[in-house]
Design a protein around this motif. Structure first.
Motif, PDB file in Angstrom:
ATOM      1  N   THR A   1       0.848  -1.204   0.000  1.00  0.00           N
ATOM      2  CA  THR A   1       0.000   0.000   0.000  1.00  0.00           C
ATOM      3  C   THR A   1       0.880   1.249   0.000  1.00  0.00           C
ATOM      4  N   LEU A   2       1.947   1.205   0.804  1.00  0.00           N
ATOM      5  CA  LEU A   2       2.834   2.378   0.871  1.00  0.00           C
ATOM      6  C   LEU A   2       3.493   2.638  -0.486  1.00  0.00           C
ATOM      7  N   ALA A   3       4.008   1.567  -1.105  1.00  0.00           N
ATOM      8  CA  ALA A   3       4.653   1.745  -2.413  1.00  0.00           C
ATOM      9  C   ALA A   3       3.618   2.227  -3.426  1.00  0.00           C
ATOM     10  N   GLY A   4       2.393   1.673  -3.339  1.00  0.00           N
ATOM     11  CA  GLY A   4       1.338   2.081  -4.267  1.00  0.00           C
ATOM     12  C   GLY A   4       0.959   3.540  -4.077  1.00  0.00           C
TER      13      GLY A   4
ATOM     14  N   TRP B   1       9.666  18.599   6.803  1.00  0.00           N
ATOM     15  CA  TRP B   1       8.622  18.226   7.761  1.00  0.00           C
ATOM     16  C   TRP B   1       8.829  18.964   9.085  1.00  0.00           C
ATOM     17  N   PRO B   2       7.764  19.459   9.725  1.00  0.00           N
ATOM     18  CA  PRO B   2       7.949  20.197  10.991  1.00  0.00           C
ATOM     19  C   PRO B   2       8.684  19.356  12.035  1.00  0.00           C
ATOM     20  N   THR B   3       9.668  19.961  12.661  1.00  0.00           N
ATOM     21  CA  THR B   3      10.553  19.218  13.567  1.00  0.00           C
ATOM     22  C   THR B   3       9.799  18.502  14.682  1.00  0.00           C
ATOM     23  N   ALA B   4       8.764  19.159  15.199  1.00  0.00           N
ATOM     24  CA  ALA B   4       8.109  18.591  16.374  1.00  0.00           C
ATOM     25  C   ALA B   4       7.106  17.497  16.024  1.00  0.00           C
ATOM     26  N   THR B   5       6.899  17.242  14.748  1.00  0.00           N
ATOM     27  CA  THR B   5       5.861  16.273  14.366  1.00  0.00           C
ATOM     28  C   THR B   5       6.507  14.999  13.832  1.00  0.00           C
ATOM     29  N   GLN B   6       5.967  13.863  14.273  1.00  0.00           N
ATOM     30  CA  GLN B   6       6.475  12.581  13.785  1.00  0.00           C
ATOM     31  C   GLN B   6       6.160  12.437  12.291  1.00  0.00           C
ATOM     32  N   LEU B   7       7.083  11.872  11.564  1.00  0.00           N
ATOM     33  CA  LEU B   7       6.886  11.654  10.123  1.00  0.00           C
ATOM     34  C   LEU B   7       6.682  10.162   9.879  1.00  0.00           C
ATOM     35  N   THR B   8       5.572   9.800   9.250  1.00  0.00           N
ATOM     36  CA  THR B   8       5.369   8.383   8.928  1.00  0.00           C
ATOM     37  C   THR B   8       5.621   8.169   7.439  1.00  0.00           C
ATOM     38  N   ALA B   9       5.778   6.903   7.087  1.00  0.00           N
ATOM     39  CA  ALA B   9       6.038   6.583   5.679  1.00  0.00           C
ATOM     40  C   ALA B   9       4.901   7.093   4.786  1.00  0.00           C
TER      41      ALA B   9
ATOM     42  N   ALA C   1      14.145   7.105   9.239  1.00  0.00           N
ATOM     43  CA  ALA C   1      14.460   5.790   9.795  1.00  0.00           C
ATOM     44  C   ALA C   1      13.231   5.245  10.514  1.00  0.00           C
ATOM     45  N   THR C   2      12.220   4.934   9.737  1.00  0.00           N
ATOM     46  CA  THR C   2      10.978   4.390  10.280  1.00  0.00           C
ATOM     47  C   THR C   2      10.390   3.437   9.235  1.00  0.00           C
ATOM     48  N   ALA C   3       9.712   2.406   9.716  1.00  0.00           N
ATOM     49  CA  ALA C   3       9.284   1.326   8.823  1.00  0.00           C
ATOM     50  C   ALA C   3       8.455   1.845   7.654  1.00  0.00           C
ATOM     51  N   GLY C   4       8.803   1.390   6.479  1.00  0.00           N
ATOM     52  CA  GLY C   4       7.987   1.668   5.299  1.00  0.00           C
ATOM     53  C   GLY C   4       8.488   2.777   4.389  1.00  0.00           C
ATOM     54  N   THR C   5       9.442   3.579   4.868  1.00  0.00           N
ATOM     55  CA  THR C   5       9.895   4.682   4.001  1.00  0.00           C
ATOM     56  C   THR C   5      10.637   4.148   2.771  1.00  0.00           C
TER      57      THR C   5
END
Ligand SMILES: NC(=O)C1=CN([C@@H]2O[C@H](COP(=O)(O)OP(=O)(O)OC[C@H]3O[C@@H](n4cnc5c(N)ncnc54)[C@H](O)[C@@H]3O)[C@@H](O)[C@H]2O)[C@@H](O)CC1
Ligand SMILES: Nc1ncnc2c1ncn2[C@@H]1O[C@H](COP(=O)(O)OP(=O)(O)O)[C@@H](O)[C@H]1O
Ligand SMILES: [K+]
Length: 517
Positions: free
Chosen positions: A293-296, A502-510, A462-466
């Motif tokens: 899904t992430l790659a798609g 990406w804003p520093t204080a916010t977590q970034l997901t894949a 460095a988080t799963a899926g990137t």
């Protein structure tokens, strides 16, 4: 002197090439002239970086890097009331120009101390002139103590030419540094208590700079080099003609995605991508469908006209309400000659059964994750890759260091990390395709192509899926007509840029990365 990464074109020379540039430049100049220029440049830079420093501590080492520090001390002494030099070396073994610089510094009345200044405050300045491109082993004892002190101080830090102890070619910190060799210094360090000296533990906000001379050095931009170097400035010391005469080996990646712009374009003209992977294990109740899904999602947001999903997990639902544009279809029902396949994301061992067909039918292929693990164990696939190259078909491999180790038959990821630049070139030679060696300072290389170092991105990736997102994005750009190498370079740069923006204080997901491409 300029900020290295702000230049329109930034290139890096190998250390051998830098030595050649240095030797040619020195042959045309009076003795010590180049080192004097380096010293002047360093002094200017120091005052610009830390104009209000109460103390400037210059730690000088046993070679010409130390000589640069001495030359700077001669200038700084005239302009600043509190410049302290500590010197680690042996007069009998000093190279002649560094020896002359040391003698000149003594004559000029530079203050030499046995110990570093006892209290370094924010705004003060440390200058690391201990080792440059001649570092060939891990710093130990006093030299290591000084380095640790500088890197954990609240003051600003300038590394001269290269952060000491860093292999300027590979970006690897020479082994054993910082582990079990530390003694107590000024109450700042605990013995053996620094698991990672690349970032200041006590003062993570330390401003770090590297003022590098003559040429860009690849080790500053990959592996551990990025954290150690900080902001990189380059002074060619007036030797530009000699620098230009020597071929650089690495180019800083500046590629940008090119997407379809025709007004009359329809979805069929914007490139088709199929994502192959997402294996499941019913007995264990596992599913990796999310990787697909992430790659798609990345392929969609990367501009592909149509994105198909070939899911290996028979139990996974064939629709995703969060990304309803994705179409679920077997590769058997697609014309593989016309579609770009991104293969391997969450594919498990099961993906192996599809790989031979994809290799022989699909003209544009991105191999990621488990597809790479299958290739690593199957010599016949290697031959097929060579066949693909002969046919002019395009293949991109996107290994992280452990996958690269498997592909190269190395023991572990550390063996790849020990020389990432060499590893990526070897992968290209063996597999005859475009290779993206992921990680801090991703490297992109391809047959007959200049090697690129990517400088966007940070550890928020460095988080799963990137990695799945990157693979899908590369596929989308290839599907839209970008050649494999350009697509890989452009995708890697933009993927990293999303993390930088990406804003520093916010977590970034894949998925966030995919949506921002
Ligand atoms: N010669 C010149 O005129 C110029 C020299 N330059 C400077 O010179 C540097 C290169 O000089 P060198 O080739 O002398 O190299 P270094 O200054 O890096 O020092 C090499 C010396 O340190 C020793 N050494 C290596 N690792 C050590 C360790 N862990 N502990 C203790 N000793 C260690 C080596 O045996 C050798 O004697 C460049 O990085 C740059 O800073 C530049 O300023 C350009 C001009
Ligand atoms: N410290 C870092 N700095 C920059 N980029 C990073 C860093 N760590 C990971 N990345 C990037 O994140 C992605 C991770 O990919 P990968 O390891 O394959 O993860 P996954 O398999 O979970 O998708 C790669 O593009 C990699 O270059
Ligand atoms: K140095």
């Amino acid at each position: 002197m300029h900020r290295f990464l702000s230049a329109p074109v930034a290139v890096c020379h190998s250390i051998e090439a830098t030595r050649l540039i240095e030797a040619t430049a020195m042959a045309d100049l009076p003795p010590r002239a180049l080192m004097q220029r380096a010293g002047q440049s360093l002094a200017r830079f120091a005052l610009a970086v830390a104009p209000h420093a109460r103390t400037i501590w210059i730690a000088c080492g046993p070679g010409n890097n130390g000589g640069d520090g001495m030359e700077a001390a001669i200038h700084l002494r005239r302009l600043h009331p509190n410049v302290v030099v500590t010197w680690f070396g042996d007069m009998r073994q000093l190279p002649s120009e560094a020896k002359q610089a040391l003698e000149a510094a003594m004559e000029a009345g530079v203050t030499f101390a046995i110990q570093p200044p006892d209290s370094l405050r924010p705004g003060d300045l440390c200058i690391d002139a201990l080792l440059g491109i001649g570092a060939n082993r891990a710093p130990k004892g006093k030299m290591n103590e000084w380095l640790q002190l500088m890197r954990s101080a609240p003051s600003d830090l300038i590394s001269v030419d290269v952060p000491s102890g860093l292999d300027a070619e590979s970006g690897v910190l020479l082994p054993n540094m910082g582990f079990g060799e530390t003694t107590m210094m000024a109450g700042i360090l605990l013995p053996g208590a620094l698991p990672d000296i690349t970032r200041s533990v006590k003062h993570p906000q330390q401003r770090r700079y590297t003022l590098t001379f003559l040429s860009g050095k690849p080790g500053l931009l990959t592996g551990e080099g990025i954290d150690l170097a900080g902001e990189i400035w380059l002074d060619p010391l007036g030797a530009e003609t000699w620098v230009r005469a020597v071929q650089p080996e690495w180019t800083v990646n500046r590629s940008k995605p090119k997407r379809v712009v025709d007004h009359h374009a329809h979805k069929g003209a914007r490139g088709d991508v199929v994502i192959v992977g997402g294996a499941g294990d019913a007995q264990k109740d596992h599913s990796m469908a999310g990787a697909c899904t992430l790659a798609g999602a990345a392929a969609l947001h990367g501009g592909a006209g149509r994105v198909y999903m070939h899911l290996l997990d028979a139990r996974a639902p064939r629709n995703n309400p969060l990304q309803p544009e994705l179409m679920y279809r077997s590769i058997r029902d697609l014309d593989l000659q016309k579609v770009t396949a991104v293969c391997g994301c969450g594919g498990g061992d099961a993906v192996g059964t599809l790989i031979p067909d994809l290799f022989t039918d699909c003209k544009q292929l991105v191999l990621d994750a488990d597809a790479l693990n299958v290739v690593a164990t199957d010599a016949a696939l290697r031959t097929l890759l060579q066949y693909r190259a002969q046919m002019g078909w395009q293949t991109v491999m996107t290994p992280h260091p452990l996958e690269a180790a498997r592909l190269l038959g190395r023991k572990d990821a550390a063996e790849v990390q020990a020389n990432r630049l060499q590893a990526v070139r070897e992968l290209v030679d063996v597999f005859e395709c475009v290779v993206v060696l992921k990680g801090s300072g991703t490297l992109i290389a391809g047959p007959g192509m200049p090697c690129h170092i990517n400088v966007t991105g940070n550890s928020r990736l460095a988080t799963a899926g990137t990695g799945d997102v990157l693979a899908g994005f590369i596929g989308a750009l290839m599907a839209q007509g970008m050649p494999a190498f350009e697509a890989a370079c452009a995708a890697v740069r933009r993927h990293g840029e999303v993390a930088d923006e990406w804003p520093t204080a916010t977590q970034l997901t894949a998925l966030d990365v995919a949506h921002r491409l």
